[in-house]
Write a protein that holds these residues in place. Structure first.
Motif, PDB file in Angstrom:
ATOM      1  N   THR A  28      -5.527   3.429  -9.222  1.00 33.41           N
ATOM      2  CA  THR A  28      -4.613   4.476  -8.443  1.00 33.41           C
ATOM      3  C   THR A  28      -4.785   4.130  -6.919  1.00 33.41           C
ATOM      4  OG1 THR A  28      -6.624   5.886  -8.614  1.00 33.41           O
ATOM      5  CG2 THR A  28      -5.058   6.054 -10.128  1.00 33.41           C
ATOM      6  N   ALA A  30      -3.859   2.344  -3.617  1.00 33.68           N
ATOM      7  CA  ALA A  30      -3.025   1.612  -2.666  1.00 33.68           C
ATOM      8  C   ALA A  30      -3.673   0.439  -1.824  1.00 33.68           C
ATOM      9  CB  ALA A  30      -1.569   2.372  -2.380  1.00 33.68           C
ATOM     10  N   ASP A  58      -7.399  -4.297  -0.223  1.00 31.09           N
ATOM     11  CA  ASP A  58      -7.299  -3.617  -1.292  1.00 31.09           C
ATOM     12  C   ASP A  58      -8.706  -3.581  -2.142  1.00 31.09           C
ATOM     13  OD1 ASP A  58      -5.097  -2.300  -3.329  1.00 31.09           O
ATOM     14  OD2 ASP A  58      -6.365  -3.548  -4.780  1.00 31.09           O
ATOM     15  N   ASN A 115       1.189  -5.228  -2.251  1.00 29.54           N
ATOM     16  CA  ASN A 115       1.095  -4.798  -3.397  1.00 29.54           C
ATOM     17  C   ASN A 115       0.096  -5.396  -4.220  1.00 29.54           C
ATOM     18  OD1 ASN A 115       1.877  -4.603  -6.383  1.00 29.54           O
ATOM     19  ND2 ASN A 115       4.137  -3.982  -5.790  1.00 29.54           N
ATOM     20  N   GLU A 118      -0.078  -2.851  -9.291  1.00 25.51           N
ATOM     21  CA  GLU A 118       0.250  -1.403  -9.808  1.00 25.51           C
ATOM     22  C   GLU A 118       0.557  -0.463  -8.603  1.00 25.51           C
ATOM     23  OE1 GLU A 118      -2.836   0.114 -12.800  1.00 25.51           O
ATOM     24  OE2 GLU A 118      -4.002  -1.647 -12.417  1.00 25.51           O
ATOM     25  N   ASN A 119       0.072  -0.781  -7.602  1.00 28.28           N
ATOM     26  CA  ASN A 119       0.544   0.142  -6.410  1.00 28.28           C
ATOM     27  C   ASN A 119       1.130  -0.728  -5.081  1.00 28.28           C
ATOM     28  OD1 ASN A 119      -1.063   2.550  -7.272  1.00 28.28           O
ATOM     29  ND2 ASN A 119      -2.493   1.073  -7.356  1.00 28.28           N
ATOM     30  N   GLU A 120       1.901   0.083  -4.504  1.00 29.34           N
ATOM     31  CA  GLU A 120       2.871  -0.785  -3.362  1.00 29.34           C
ATOM     32  C   GLU A 120       2.442  -0.015  -2.006  1.00 29.34           C
ATOM     33  OE1 GLU A 120       6.511  -2.949  -3.571  1.00 29.34           O
ATOM     34  OE2 GLU A 120       7.147  -1.060  -2.459  1.00 29.34           O
TER      35      GLU A 120
END
Length: 435
Positions: A28, A30, A58, A115, A118-120
């Motif tokens: 979850t 980003a 990340d 990215n 799952e998140n951008e």
């Protein structure tokens, strides 16, 4: 039976535990982006490099990173740079090249998009981009060499260079600088021909379906937004020369009507039309994207219309003569009505109207060339010429006034002449820009 129920219960518990485990493992977070270049508000000109530096991280894995230039709506410009499988962190130090001839000046954003699968995450730096300057590459002079032979010349360093001959009565030429196309109307055969404006080779042509006459192609206009050229032929059709020298009958008029004058806005094609018998005259508005008739309005046939010029997306100015005097009229698409202009303007009879710099236009009156603003207010009284055509040159601000004996190079107000290029039976000047 009890054993079976236990198995079912165990299976449900296992699936629930698996689902909870998957939910627990879901990423979850980003990616995190920190810009260090460019500086917010920086200005870049055509042919500049835009330096971009950013740190992206990340907690798991960076699958892709994209560096691009966008406008406020997210549309991309210039080139983009992509990185894949960048690990958990990536430091970017790169540059983007401003080489877009057609980009318009304004606010843009250097955009970094990261990215992790799952998140951008997107991060922006606002910049100002300045459009490429227009450059006049050459201009052509069109003359009617003889009754059945038109001539195309360039004029460089006070010397004519003959380029091409056309077996025809000259009927309106236009240049699409964006695609380096030269469109030429042959009034002898009623043929519309498209040439390469650099090597003058024939690319395409169409035999139109009207009846041949000395003024078969009587009007033409260029769409400044994309370079498309619209031609009015003597019967029933308005032709469009589009991308890659395509030619199509974009607008169909009522039978026996022809387009007399044309103007183009963002949304509309305006055409003054007459029937062959000269008993009816209209101003017609067509949807530019579909060619469908939007609306039309009858004009008194006693009004000798000499031209139309665009005021804004919904208004044009009609300029002509009636009862021995010039008469200006506004046409508004929102009201579909004609209204006489009550601002003081030169009332001597006129022979034509041509656009100048944005917000201005020129009218050739019997008393001389007058420069007006879009409110029809007189700004200057110019030279006493009777031009066949006038072309505003946007780089130098000069005005080319074409008369039968040659081309007059005027200042931006048409009040003085800096040069005169003499030729015989001159008909037109066509300008070729770098974009």
């Amino acid at each position: 039976m009890i054993m079976k129920d236990r198995k079912v219960l165990f299976g449900c518990v296992f699936l629930f535990a698996l689902a909870m485990s998957c939910k627990k493992d879901k990423d979850t977070s980003a990616p995190y982006i920190t810009f260090s270049a460019p500086q917010a508000g920086s200005t870049y000109y055509y042919d500049d490099f835009l330096s971009v530096a950013a740190h992206i991280s990340d907690d798991k894995q960076l699958q892709s990173i994209k560096v691009s230039v966008t406008n406020a709506g997210g549309q991309e410009f210039l080139q983009s740079i992509n990185y894949v499988d960048a690990g958990t962190e990536k430091h970017i130090s790169t540059s983007l090249y401003h080489n877009d001839l057609y980009l318009t000046s304004g606010t843009y954003y250097v955009t970094v998009t990261a990215n992790d699968g799952e998140n951008e995450m997107k991060a922006f730096r606002e910049i100002q981009l300045v459009e490429a300057p227009a450059v006049l590459e050459k201009f052509f002079i069109m003359s009617q060499y003889s009754s059945d032979l038109a001539q195309m010349d360039t004029y460089v360093d006070n010397t004519f260079s003959q380029i091409n001959y056309f077996n025809a009565q000259y009927g309106k030429g236009m240049v699409n600088s964006r695609q380096h196309l030269f469109a030429y109307g042959n009034n002898t055969s009623g043929t519309l021909l498209i040439y390469d404006a650099l090597d003058y080779s024939l690319i395409s042509f169409v035999q139109t379906n009207g009846t041949s006459s000395s003024d078969y192609f009587n009007c033409a206009v260029s769409d400044e937004s994309n370079g498309d050229i619209y031609y009015g032929a003597d019967i029933n059709q308005i032709w469009k020369v589009g991308a890659n020298a395509s030619i199509n009958a974009a607008i169909v008029l009522p039978d026996n009507f022809f387009a007399h004058h044309l103007a183009i806005s963002d949304d509309f094609v305006f055409a003054s039309t007459r029937n062959i018998q000269n008993t009816q005259q209209t101003i017609s508005v067509f949807n530019k994207s579909t060619g469908a008739l939007f609306q039309s309005l009858a004009i008194d046939v006693a009004y000798d219309l000499k031209g139309i010029t665009l005021i804004d997306d919904n208004r044009i100015l009609l300029i002509g003569n009636q009862d021995g005097e010039s008469l200006f009229k506004y046409y508004n698409t929102e009201t579909n009505a004609l209204n006489n202009v009550f601002t003081f303007y030169n009332t001597s009879e006129c022979t034509g109207v041509w656009p100048g710099a944005e917000g201005y236009f020129f009218v050739a009156h019997n008393e001389g060339i007058v420069k007006y603003n879009n409110d029809a207010e007189m700004l200057s009284n110019g030279l006493q010429l009777t031009p066949l055509n006038m072309v505003y040159e946007k780089v130098s601000g000069q005005v080319f006034a074409v008369t039968a004996d040659g081309v007059h190079l005027l200042n931006s107000s048409a009040t003085s002449e800096s040069d005169f290029i003499a030729t015989t039976n001159c008909r037109d000047v066509l300008l070729l820009y770098n974009k």
